[in-house]
Design an enzyme around this catalytic site. Structure first.
Site, mmCIF file in Angstrom:
data_model
loop_
_atom_site.group_PDB
_atom_site.id
_atom_site.type_symbol
_atom_site.label_atom_id
_atom_site.label_comp_id
_atom_site.label_asym_id
_atom_site.label_seq_id
_atom_site.Cartn_x
_atom_site.Cartn_y
_atom_site.Cartn_z
ATOM 1 N N VAL A 182 0.820 -1.230 0.000
ATOM 2 C CA VAL A 182 0.000 0.000 0.000
ATOM 3 C C VAL A 182 0.848 1.272 0.000
ATOM 4 C CG1 VAL A 182 -2.038 -1.008 1.110
ATOM 5 C CG2 VAL A 182 -0.307 0.124 2.528
ATOM 6 N N LYS A 183 2.150 1.149 0.250
ATOM 7 C CA LYS A 183 3.008 2.339 0.335
ATOM 8 C C LYS A 183 3.396 2.830 -1.064
ATOM 9 C CE LYS A 183 2.510 1.906 4.679
ATOM 10 N NZ LYS A 183 3.355 1.322 5.698
#
Ligand SMILES: *Cc1c(COP(=O)(O)O)cnc(C)c1O
Length: 382
Positions: A182-183
Site C-alpha cells: 500500500v506504500k
C-alpha cells in the site's frame, strides 16, 4: 455491487516482473548485488549517505532503535496517530514509548507539547510524517539538540516529500521507509533506514544479520569460517528479487507522486464547499506526497458514512486508532483515554478516501459523486 475501489493499491508492470525474474535466474537470491544496488539508489534518491535495506518497515524501525542504542528503561517520544509499529519498535527494545499528542489540523506530532514529555530517561523522538506530510523538522531538531535526543523520522508515508525544500531522508538522524504494497513503492514486504551517520550504519548492518560481525561475502573474501556474535541481532535480511522489484518501482516514484497529488487536488476541489468534509491542513513549506488522503467529518455519523461508502464500493478506511488506546498498551503501560485528547477526538472524525497512482479519473469521479451522494442523504444520486 461488484465495483470496489480500495484505499490503496500497488502498481506492477512488465518491467517489474522482468526485473524480478532476472534475479531469480541469477546466482544471488539474498544479500547479493541487487540489495546493494537498491540501497544505493534509494540513498541517492533521498539524498542520504547510507542505507540499510531490511525485511519490513517494522524491522527498519526496530533496527533504527538499535542503531541509536535504545535499551530497557529508556523512553522514546512518539505520536499516537500512527500505525502501531512505530511505538512497538520502542517496546521491542524493552523501552517505553511516551505518547505526545498531535496538532488538530495536520494530526502531526505537536512540537509545542514535546518538551513537557522529556524526562531524564528520554533518549529519542520518533516523528511520523502522517499521510505523507513531513513534520516540522526545524522545530523538532531544536528540541532534540537542546535535550541531547536522537531524532528519528518514521517516513513510511513520505518518501519523496520535502520540507522547506529539503528532502525527507535528510531531515532526521535516521529515516525509516516501508515498501509494503500500500506504500508509495513496494518490494512485497520490505523496509529501509537511511542515515548520514557511519556508526549507526555499521550497527544497522550487523543488527539485520544476527549482529554477526562479518557477512558471508566478507568471510568468503578472507577465506575464513570465523565470525563473532557480540550482541543480539535478528534475521531482518531482504532478498535480491525483492530489491530488484524495488529498483524497478523507484524509477516510477516521481510520476506516481504527481498522480497522487493530482487526485488529492481533485478531492480538495470537490469537497471545498462541503461543511461536513474537511481535508487535513497542509503546511505551506512542505511538498505533501499523499500516501493517504484523510478528511475530518463534521456533523455526520462517521460509522454511517463509512458503511454507506463501503456498500457503494468505495474502500474507505480509518487511519489510525490512536496507538495508546490499544489494549496491549493499556495492559503494559497503563495508557488510558484522555492521554492524548486531540488524537482521540480526531480519531472519531477521520476517514481515509482511496488514493493510489493507478486509480483512473473515472474511479476518482466515482468516489467524489458517491461521497456527495451519501452526504446528501441517499445513495440514489450515485
Ligand atoms: C506501514 C507502516 C509501518 C510498518 O511498515 P511495514 O512494512 O508494514 O512493517 C510503520 N509505520 C508507519 C507509519 C506505517 O505506515
Amino acid at each position: 455491487m461488484s465495483k470496489f475501489i480500495p484505499y490503496g493499491h500497488q502498481c506492477i508492470d512488465d518491467d517489474d516482473i522482468q526485473a524480478v525474474t532476472g534475479v531469480l535466474q541469477s546466482d544471488w537470491l539474498t544479500t547479493g548485488p541487487a540489495v546493494d544496488a537498491f540501497e544505493k539508489a534509494v540513498a541517492e534518491f533521498v539524498g542520504a549517505k547510507y542505507a540499510v535495506a531490511v525485511s519490513s518497515g517494522t524491522a527498519a524501525l526496530h533496527t533504527a532503535m538499535y542503531a541509536i542504542g535504545i535499551e530497557a528503561d529508556d523512553e522514546v517520544i512518539v505520536p499516537p496517530m500512527t500505525f502501531a509499529a512505530t511505538a512497538n519498535a520502542v517496546v521491542f527494545r524493552g523501552a517505553t514509548p511516551v505518547f505526545c499528542d498531535v496538532d488538530a489540523d495536520t494530526l502531526l506530532i505537536d512540537h509545542s507539547l514535546v518538551g513537557a514529555k522529556i524526562g531524564p530517561r528520554t533518549k529519542a523522538i520518533i516523528a511520523v510524517d502522517y499521510t505523507g506530510q513531513p513534520c516540522d523538522y526545524d522545530a523538532l531538531r531544536e528540541i532534540a539538540d537542546k535535550n541531547n535526543l536522537a531524532l528519528v523520522a518514521d517516513a513510511c508515508h513520505s518518501i519523496g516529500a520535502t520540507y522547506k525544500g529539503r528532502q525527507v531522508g535528510t531531515l532526521a538522524d535516521l529515516t525509516v521507509f516501508s515498501f509494503h504494497p500500500v506504500k508509495h513503492i513496494t518490494t512485497g514486504e520490505g523496509g529501509m533506514v537511511v542515515t548520514d551517520n557511519t556508526t549507526y550504519f555499521e550497527r544497522m548492518k550487523m543488527f539485520r544479520n544476527h549482529c554477526i560481525n562479518a557477512d558471508h561475502r566478507q568471510r568468503a573474501e578472507k577465506g575464513s569460517w570465523f565470525y563473532e556474535i557480540a550482541d543480539l541481532g535478528y534475521n531482518y535480511r531482504i532478498t535480491d528479487f525483492q530489491c530488484a522489484l524495488g529498483m524497478s518501482q523507484l524509477k516510477k516514484l516521481p510520476a506516481w507522486i504527481s498522480r497522487r497529488q493530482e487526485i488529492a487536488s481533485q478531492y480538495n476541489e470537490a469537497f471545498a464547499d462541503l461543511a461536513e468534509v474537511s481535508p487535513l491542513a497542509v503546511a505551506p513549506e512542505v511538498c505533501h506526497v499523499y500516501h493517504l488522503y484523510v478528511v475530518k467529518l463534521q456533523g455526520v455519523d462517521r460509522k454511517e458514512v463509512f458503511g454507506s461508502l463501503r456498500n457503494a464500493g468505495v474502500g474507505v478506511n480509518v487511519h489510525y486508532i490512536p496507538v495508546h488506546l490499544h489494549s496491549f498498551y493499556f495492559k503494559k503501560f497503563g495508557t488510558t483515554e484522555k492521554l492524548c485528547p486531540v488524537a482521540e477526538a480526531s480519531y472519531e472524525q477521520i476517514l481515509t478516501l482511496p488514493i493510489y497512482p493507478v486509480m483512473t479519473n473515472d474511479d476518482v469521479q466515482y468516489v467524489i459523486s458517491t461521497v456527495l451522494g451519501v452526504l446528501n442523504g441517499g445513495m440514489e444520486t450515485v
